[in-house]
Design a protein around this motif. Structure first.
Motif, PDB file in Angstrom:
ATOM      1  N   GLY A 155      -4.212  11.241  -7.867  1.00  0.00           N
ATOM      2  CA  GLY A 155      -3.972   9.976  -8.541  1.00  0.00           C
ATOM      3  C   GLY A 155      -5.010   8.910  -8.280  1.00  0.00           C
ATOM      4  N   ASN A 156      -5.541   8.793  -7.058  1.00  0.00           N
ATOM      5  CA  ASN A 156      -6.483   7.703  -6.793  1.00  0.00           C
ATOM      6  C   ASN A 156      -7.806   8.168  -6.198  1.00  0.00           C
ATOM      7  OD1 ASN A 156      -5.670   8.472  -4.269  1.00  0.00           O
ATOM      8  ND2 ASN A 156      -4.887   6.477  -3.652  1.00  0.00           N
ATOM      9  N   GLN A 173     -11.373   4.687 -15.595  1.00  0.00           N
ATOM     10  CA  GLN A 173     -12.543   5.136 -16.340  1.00  0.00           C
ATOM     11  C   GLN A 173     -13.708   5.581 -15.452  1.00  0.00           C
ATOM     12  OE1 GLN A 173     -12.317   5.347 -19.845  1.00  0.00           O
ATOM     13  NE2 GLN A 173     -10.200   4.951 -19.239  1.00  0.00           N
ATOM     14  N   SER A 174     -13.396   6.026 -14.233  1.00  0.00           N
ATOM     15  CA  SER A 174     -14.461   6.554 -13.377  1.00  0.00           C
ATOM     16  C   SER A 174     -14.962   7.874 -13.935  1.00  0.00           C
ATOM     17  CB  SER A 174     -13.953   6.769 -11.948  1.00  0.00           C
ATOM     18  OG  SER A 174     -13.733   5.545 -11.291  1.00  0.00           O
ATOM     19  N   TYR A 192     -17.697  12.339 -18.817  1.00  0.00           N
ATOM     20  CA  TYR A 192     -16.412  12.921 -18.410  1.00  0.00           C
ATOM     21  C   TYR A 192     -15.667  11.929 -17.524  1.00  0.00           C
ATOM     22  CZ  TYR A 192     -12.975  16.458 -17.104  1.00  0.00           C
ATOM     23  OH  TYR A 192     -11.809  17.161 -16.935  1.00  0.00           O
ATOM     24  N   VAL A 193     -14.499  11.462 -18.003  1.00  0.00           N
ATOM     25  CA  VAL A 193     -13.687  10.479 -17.278  1.00  0.00           C
ATOM     26  C   VAL A 193     -12.624  11.201 -16.459  1.00  0.00           C
ATOM     27  CG1 VAL A 193     -12.143   8.501 -17.479  1.00  0.00           C
ATOM     28  CG2 VAL A 193     -14.102   8.718 -19.027  1.00  0.00           C
ATOM     29  N   LEU A 194     -12.521  10.859 -15.197  1.00  0.00           N
ATOM     30  CA  LEU A 194     -11.592  11.505 -14.274  1.00  0.00           C
ATOM     31  C   LEU A 194     -10.261  10.767 -14.230  1.00  0.00           C
ATOM     32  CD1 LEU A 194     -14.264  12.024 -11.514  1.00  0.00           C
ATOM     33  CD2 LEU A 194     -13.173  13.863 -12.798  1.00  0.00           C
ATOM     34  N   LYS A 195      -9.187  11.527 -13.973  1.00  0.00           N
ATOM     35  CA  LYS A 195      -7.845  10.948 -13.890  1.00  0.00           C
ATOM     36  C   LYS A 195      -7.386  10.757 -12.446  1.00  0.00           C
ATOM     37  CE  LYS A 195      -6.204  12.875 -18.273  1.00  0.00           C
ATOM     38  NZ  LYS A 195      -5.155  13.712 -18.923  1.00  0.00           N
TER      39      LYS A 195
END
Length: 414
Positions: free
Chosen positions: A25-26, A49-50, A112-115
């Protein structure tokens, strides 16, 4: 040959005991594998949006490692060099490649945006690089054999892809400091002393004559379990903990036999879900019975793990593809997932969705494609999708956990 009496399939995780792993999550786990060994293996915090590039830069900068990022001629950015390992170091198409949860995405590192919770691997190799899969078996005398295989993609004259799982010969396995080399079957027989252990640390390496890595190394200190495990009555995933939002839905789908997770014991609930995975889950829920239907897609070969699921989905009108192709490894957007699930409900289950919830307009309703608008609305009215902070995020990639949540909602609505 001695009869093998037990076997345990273990797909090698990209993060291991000695690599600091991410909290779901973080943060994400970042591992960088150079030509001669590990460069970085750590957890990196992320924000909204990292991108993969941002977390790689954070990890490398924190470790004091020099790197070079360049603009691609085709758009976007790529990692050109880390330390002495620069692109085309060996004179070919070798360089830095990245993977997210074991998959090589069709995006540049800055796109590529990570979640959160993903495992990001950047490795120096060439286009034929392999991610190893280890099979552990024990014969009647108690001697352990470790077999290395890998999923190999080949292309025909029309550039249609097919994937096969092949043995990898010539891999040097370092097991608790002792080296073994796999034979033509991809196998290496461990010593009696090593076989007597419950766990061993393993590293895998194979390089071409030029020196470019052909098999991507494992995480530092990777631990391999040599004991056979009883299959639990209900699958238990190491990354699906009690109290997380996706846990009841993942366990529900696992209990129904629709999902099984990965052989390394993980489910990767925050990982992106592919078109092949979606239709396979729906196929299993429908009973998994093969159908007599001509395969309409040129990019789905016979004998793959998803072939019959795609054939079934095409016969039911759940997946139509585009330009004669199914694109099995493409990630699924939230709006496309909604369309596929509503088609499944209507065409296979044969029941209308209930209208038990209000359907206030999402703040990004105008971003939902016209072909998906009705499906999203029906799922919203059934209480299956609620969005996040008033938004549906239609073009965002759906995760494996989100797929389970939406499917659990469908099951309840029947």
């Amino acid at each position: 040959m001695k009869k093998k009496i037990t076997a345990l399939l273990l797909v090698l995780a990209l993060a291991a005991a000695m690599c600091v792993t991410a909290a779901a999550g973080n943060s994400v786990t970042v591992r960088v594998e150079g030509v001669d060994g590990n460069v970085v293996c750590t957890a990196v915090d992320i924000g909204e949006q990292s991108t993969v590039l941002e977390v790689l830069e954070k990890a490398l900068t924190a470790a004091g490692v020099e790197y070079v990022v360049k603009d691609s001629a085709y758009g976007g950015k790529y990692v050109s060099a880390i330390g002495e390992d620069a692109e085309s170091r060996f004179g070919g198409y070798d360089g830095w490649m990245y993977y997210v949860d074991g998959v090589s995405p069709m995006y540049t590192v800055d796109a590529y945006v990570l979640k959160g919770g993903e495992e990001v691997l950047l490795a120096y190799a060439d286009m034929s690089a392999l991610l190893p899969i280890l099979t552990v078996s024990r014969d009647s005398a108690g001697i352990v054999t470790v077999t290395v295989t890998a999923d190999v993609t080949t292309y025909d004259e029309n550039w249609n892809a097919s994937v096969s799982r092949d043995p990898v010969a010539g891999v040097t396995l370092t097991v608790d400091g002792v080296e073994y080399v796999t034979d033509e079957t991809g196998s290496a027989v461990l010593s009696a002393d090593a076989s007597a252990k419950a766990q061993v640390t393993v590293q895998a390496e194979k390089k071409a004559e030029s020196g470019v890595p052909q098999v991507i190394r494992l995480a530092p200190g990777y631990t391999l379990d040599l004991t056979a495990q009883e299959t639990p009555a209900q699958p238990v995933f190491s990354d699906v903990a009690e109290g997380l939002w996706y846990t009841p839905y993942v366990l529900d789908m696992a209990g129904r036999g629709a999902v099984t997770g990965f052989p390394d014991g993980t489910f990767r609930p925050t990982g992106a879900v592919t078109r092949a995975q979606v239709v396979n889950v729906l196929y299993q829920l429908s009973g998994g019975v093969p159908v007599n239907f001509a395969m309409p897609f040129s990019d789905v070969a016979e004998g793959l793990w998803y072939t019959e699921a795609v054939r079934w989905a095409a016969s039911e009108g759940i997946a139509n593809g585009a330009d004669g192709k199914f694109s099995p490894n493409a990630f699924v957007s939230r709006q496309d997932l909604a369309v596929m699930l509503v088609r499944y409900q209507q065409k296979v289950v044969g029941a209308a969705l209930p209208e038990t919830a209000e359907a206030p307009a999402f703040a990004d309703n105008d971003k939902i494609a016209s072909y998906a608008a009705e499906a999203v609305y029906l799922l919203q009215k059934a209480g299956i999708v609620t969005g996040s902070e008033g938004r549906f995020n239609p073009t965002a990639t759906a995760s494996r956990g989100e797929l389970c949540k939406m499917l659990s909602g469908l099951m309840v609505s029947e």
